[in-house]
Design a protein around this motif. Structure first.
Motif, PDB file in Angstrom:
ATOM      1  N   ILE A 128       0.838  -1.212   0.000  1.00  0.00           N
ATOM      2  CA  ILE A 128       0.000   0.000   0.000  1.00  0.00           C
ATOM      3  C   ILE A 128       0.873   1.263   0.000  1.00  0.00           C
ATOM      4  O   ILE A 128       0.627   2.213  -0.741  1.00  0.00           O
ATOM      5  N   LEU A 129       1.954   1.229   0.803  1.00  0.00           N
ATOM      6  CA  LEU A 129       2.803   2.427   0.850  1.00  0.00           C
ATOM      7  C   LEU A 129       3.479   2.701  -0.497  1.00  0.00           C
ATOM      8  O   LEU A 129       3.524   3.838  -0.967  1.00  0.00           O
ATOM      9  N   LEU A 130       3.976   1.637  -1.121  1.00  0.00           N
ATOM     10  CA  LEU A 130       4.655   1.832  -2.413  1.00  0.00           C
ATOM     11  C   LEU A 130       3.651   2.296  -3.472  1.00  0.00           C
ATOM     12  O   LEU A 130       3.936   3.164  -4.298  1.00  0.00           O
ATOM     13  N   TRP A 131       2.494   1.702  -3.416  1.00  0.00           N
ATOM     14  CA  TRP A 131       1.424   2.051  -4.373  1.00  0.00           C
ATOM     15  C   TRP A 131       1.070   3.535  -4.239  1.00  0.00           C
ATOM     16  O   TRP A 131       1.064   4.290  -5.215  1.00  0.00           O
ATOM     17  N   LEU A 132       0.847   3.967  -2.978  1.00  0.00           N
ATOM     18  CA  LEU A 132       0.446   5.365  -2.778  1.00  0.00           C
ATOM     19  C   LEU A 132       1.586   6.326  -3.098  1.00  0.00           C
ATOM     20  O   LEU A 132       1.379   7.382  -3.696  1.00  0.00           O
ATOM     21  N   LYS A 133       2.795   5.931  -2.707  1.00  0.00           N
ATOM     22  CA  LYS A 133       3.937   6.814  -2.988  1.00  0.00           C
ATOM     23  C   LYS A 133       4.079   7.021  -4.498  1.00  0.00           C
ATOM     24  O   LYS A 133       4.261   8.143  -4.972  1.00  0.00           O
ATOM     25  N   SER A 134       3.976   5.910  -5.244  1.00  0.00           N
ATOM     26  CA  SER A 134       4.120   6.023  -6.698  1.00  0.00           C
ATOM     27  C   SER A 134       3.057   6.962  -7.248  1.00  0.00           C
ATOM     28  O   SER A 134       3.344   7.833  -8.072  1.00  0.00           O
ATOM     29  N   TYR A 135       1.834   6.788  -6.764  1.00  0.00           N
ATOM     30  CA  TYR A 135       0.745   7.629  -7.282  1.00  0.00           C
ATOM     31  C   TYR A 135       0.996   9.107  -6.964  1.00  0.00           C
ATOM     32  O   TYR A 135       0.851   9.982  -7.819  1.00  0.00           O
ATOM     33  N   LEU A 136       1.422   9.359  -5.712  1.00  0.00           N
ATOM     34  CA  LEU A 136       1.703  10.752  -5.321  1.00  0.00           C
ATOM     35  C   LEU A 136       2.763  11.367  -6.218  1.00  0.00           C
ATOM     36  O   LEU A 136       2.666  12.521  -6.640  1.00  0.00           O
ATOM     37  N   ILE A 137       3.770  10.573  -6.516  1.00  0.00           N
ATOM     38  CA  ILE A 137       4.855  11.083  -7.371  1.00  0.00           C
ATOM     39  C   ILE A 137       4.352  11.322  -8.793  1.00  0.00           C
ATOM     40  O   ILE A 137       4.665  12.335  -9.413  1.00  0.00           O
ATOM     41  N   TYR A 138       3.540  10.416  -9.299  1.00  0.00           N
ATOM     42  CA  TYR A 138       3.004  10.628 -10.657  1.00  0.00           C
ATOM     43  C   TYR A 138       2.268  11.960 -10.721  1.00  0.00           C
ATOM     44  O   TYR A 138       2.392  12.715 -11.669  1.00  0.00           O
TER      45      TYR A 138
END
Ligand code: GP9
Ligand code: MN
Length: 676
Positions: free
Chosen positions: A17-27
């Protein structure tokens, strides 16, 4: 709470979940992905989930607490990939590809640039890893004894694959042939995410390497037919007008056309260049609708295009990945047809962009790289030698060349992050608050002053009047990441349409015996320069494989393809497949004819890629007199260690061999810094 993390699976899902959200935030925060509808918005959010499940899931196959370590290691690697792309994107407005990663020679000089592209708040992008490490330390004891049945990681993997298939089919529905035809990395990242993009890129690269092995002599025929058909007959009045004249070609680093005649604080930013454009007595012709056609290879792409009339590659720099290909480049052609001595002048070290390899394939006789210049501290800023000492020290080198010469001088100071010392800043920065944009004007002014001084020196040396002089901008200097500040500069919102218009770079040309035509509004691109020069010299460009057409020809083609498959014409502009009316900037429905031209652009790009990836020029002989370039006869680098300022007292270090090739004498290197 404590009970939850007793299970490794909970830890795993937190990581996902953390990696998923971090990636989205960065996108969303770092990349400009131009989301146009709900499907795209959903996929942007969704696409990292499958990657997180599949890749982090691999860690679950490890036994005991090691599963936790593996999840952290994989997560860290993925985060590094993500963050490296963030930094790369901040300047290049693009994503890292395998070929750009192999350009390690370039990284040394990038120090200053990278520092200015990172910020302390980036530390938050590592927060999830810190949380995972803390959880690991806290709970590892509980995990050492916990057994996960094999079924769980397999199930995770299957769920990941299902999520990926769903993602891919939604993406294909929104953008058919996404993986097959697109030249735009933005699409792949938007639809499939950065991690899948990295895999896609790796596969593409393996494919292109195998293309060389599989190519054969028949493959060149299709390319030859296309370029011969596109060829524009030379203007008979100008054909051969500059035969045997010296050619001085000046590369204006990161210079965009909006600088020409631009006034900042009520002052002209580039008064000297403006005078060449505006004063008819200077005999320059200025193309105000001339576009750069470069991609990730930046300067190297501009060089490749200008000297070969071929496109750079969609990914990476062909200078690096296709550095040992066979070429039939301008320097070799000029040498073979009219015995020109060809030289490149540049205040950076020779390996940057793999120049010292590919120039051999181009037939560049001499490469005056940094080792020929006085690179002491006061002369150097940012990437290398400052433009003023560069031009000053280039003069004696230029004068020492056998004539006729083809001299390609490449400037450097006007380069991101546009650093200028106090002593060299003769115009106040702009005041947008965006540092790159603000100082962009100061380094442009510095370059302008350096040029004026060089032109005076050329006149004094008697090299001005009778030479062909050509100046061109290599690529944009201000990327889309600076749209807010650019809106203040241009006074208009920087829409995708407007951004395409900003890809104009200047082209100025003076030909002895030809009156300057003032400002010409014809649409053209870097691809068109080589056939133009050949015809001015009386060499038929049709013998060679070239995608551009002669600017002075009646048959000049007025569509300018961009490397991503879009293009611009005098009437309309295509950006990311959307058509805009040039007069209004409004979106329009493409006609059959426009769509046909789009196909032609894509076909042209594909042929150029095929030629480079298959190294097809090794199968092509332009005419009966053509001798394939022998790279082994060239050697670059001033191994004598004598810089030009001290060179006056020295004997010339060049001599001719029996073939008339100029060779550098190779005395023992005395300066350890310039030894390889
Ligand atoms: C370095 C110079 C800059 O030698 O050509 O290259 P760029 O970063 O503009 O591609
Ligand atoms: Mn450049």
């Amino acid at each position: 709470m404590k009970n939850i993390f007793r299970s490794k699976m909970s830890f795993f899902f937190v990581a996902v979940i953390l990696l998923w959200l971090k990636s989205y935030l960065i996108y969303v925060n770092e990349f400009n992905l131009d989301v146009q509808n709900d499907t795209q918005a959903f996929l942007l959010f969704f696409n990292s989930l499958s990657s997180a499940l599949i890749f982090l899931g691999i860690g679950l196959f490890a036994k005991g607490k090691r599963a936790g370590i593996w999840v952290i290691i994989i997560d860290s690697l993925m985060s590094i990939l993500l963050y490296a792309n963030v930094v790369y994107y901040r300047f290049n407005n693009d994503y890292i590809t395998l070929p750009t990663m192999t350009q390690t020679d370039n990284f040394g000089s990038l120090g200053g640039s990278i520092a200015s592209l990172t910020q302390w708040t980036d530390i938050f992008y590592a927060l999830d890893i810190i949380v995972l490490i803390a959880l690991y330390i806290w709970f590892k004891k509980d995990w050492s004894t916990e057994r996960i049945s094999r079924r769980k990681p397999i199930l995770v993997f299957i769920i990941g694959l299902i999520a990926f298939s769903l993602n891919l089919s939604l993406a294909e529905a929104d953008r058919p042939e996404l993986l097959k035809r697109t030249f735009d990395r933005n699409y792949i990242v938007k639809y499939l995410g950065i991690y899948n993009f990295a895999i896609y890129d790796a596969i593409q690269n393996v494919k292109s390497s195998s293309q060389r092995v599989l190519a054969d002599s028949d493959d060149i025929t299709e390319v030859e037919n296309y370029t011969k058909n596109k060829f524009a007959e030379p203007n008979p009045e100008l054909f051969g007008i500059a035969e045997g004249k010296n050619i001085i070609k000046i590369h204006l680093e990161s210079f965009q056309s909006f600088l020409i005649n631009y006034e900042l604080h009520g002052e002209e930013v580039t008064p000297f260049l403006n005078s060449l454009v505006n004063d008819p007595n200077q005999d320059f012709t200025y193309y105000d609708n001339f576009f750069h056609q470069t991609e990730q290879g930046k300067t190297a792409d501009a060089e490749l295009i200008m000297d070969n009339s071929l496109y750079g590659l969609p990914q990476g720099s062909a200078f690096v990945t296709r550095g040992t290909n066979t070429y039939q480049a301008l320097p070799a052609i000029l040498h073979q047809h009219q015995n020109y001595h060809t030289a490149v002048f540049h205040g950076d070290y020779k390996s940057f962009w793999n120049r010292d390899e590919i120039y051999k394939q181009f037939g560049v006789d001499t490469y005056f790289d940094a080792s020929y210049y006085d690179m002491s501290e006061e002369n150097v800023i940012n990437y290398g030698l400052k433009d003023k000492p560069f031009f000053e020290e280039s003069m004696p080198l230029l004068e020492s060349l056998d004539q006729p010469f083809y001299a390609h001088l490449m400037t450097l100071t006007h380069h991101h992050p546009y650093l200028v010392g106090e002593e060299d800043a003769t115009i106040a920065p702009a005041e947008t608050g965006d540092k790159s944009v603000d100082t962009y004007f100061q380094t442009a002014r510095y370059l302008d002053e350096a040029l004026e001084q060089f032109f005076n020196d050329l006149k004094e040396a008697g090299l001005y009047e009778d030479s062909v002089i050509l100046l061109y901008g290599d690529h944009y200097g201000i990327s889309e990441n600076h749209n807010r500040a650019m809106k203040e500069i241009i006074g208009e919102e920087i829409t995708p349409f407007m951004n395409a218009q900003l890809q104009r770079v200047p082209l100025l040309i003076k030909v002895p015996g030809m009156e300057g035509k003032g400002t010409v509004h014809e649409y053209s691109g870097q691809m068109d320069v080589m056939p133009t020069l050949l015809h001015l010299l009386g060499i038929n460009a049709q013998d060679y494989i070239q995608f551009g057409t002669d600017l002075f020809s009646e048959g000049h083609k007025e569509f300018v393809p961009f490397r991503r498959g879009d293009y611009v014409t005098p009437e309309y502009t295509v950006v990311s497949g959307i058509y805009y009316d040039n007069a209004t900037g409004e979106e329009i429905e493409p006609t059959e004819e426009m769509l046909k031209l789009k196909d032609e652009v894509l076909h042209e790009l594909e042929l150029s890629d095929k030629l480079l990836n298959g190294d097809l020029l090794r199968f092509y002989s332009p005419n009966d007199d053509w001798t394939p370039v022998d790279p082994s006869i060239y050697r670059y680098g001033n191994e004598s260690g004598v810089v030009p300022s001290k060179q006056e007292e020295e004997e010339s270090v060049t001599e001719e061999n029996e073939d008339g090739e100029v060779e550098e004498e190779q005395p023992e290197a005395t300066n350890p810094e310039i030894q390889e």
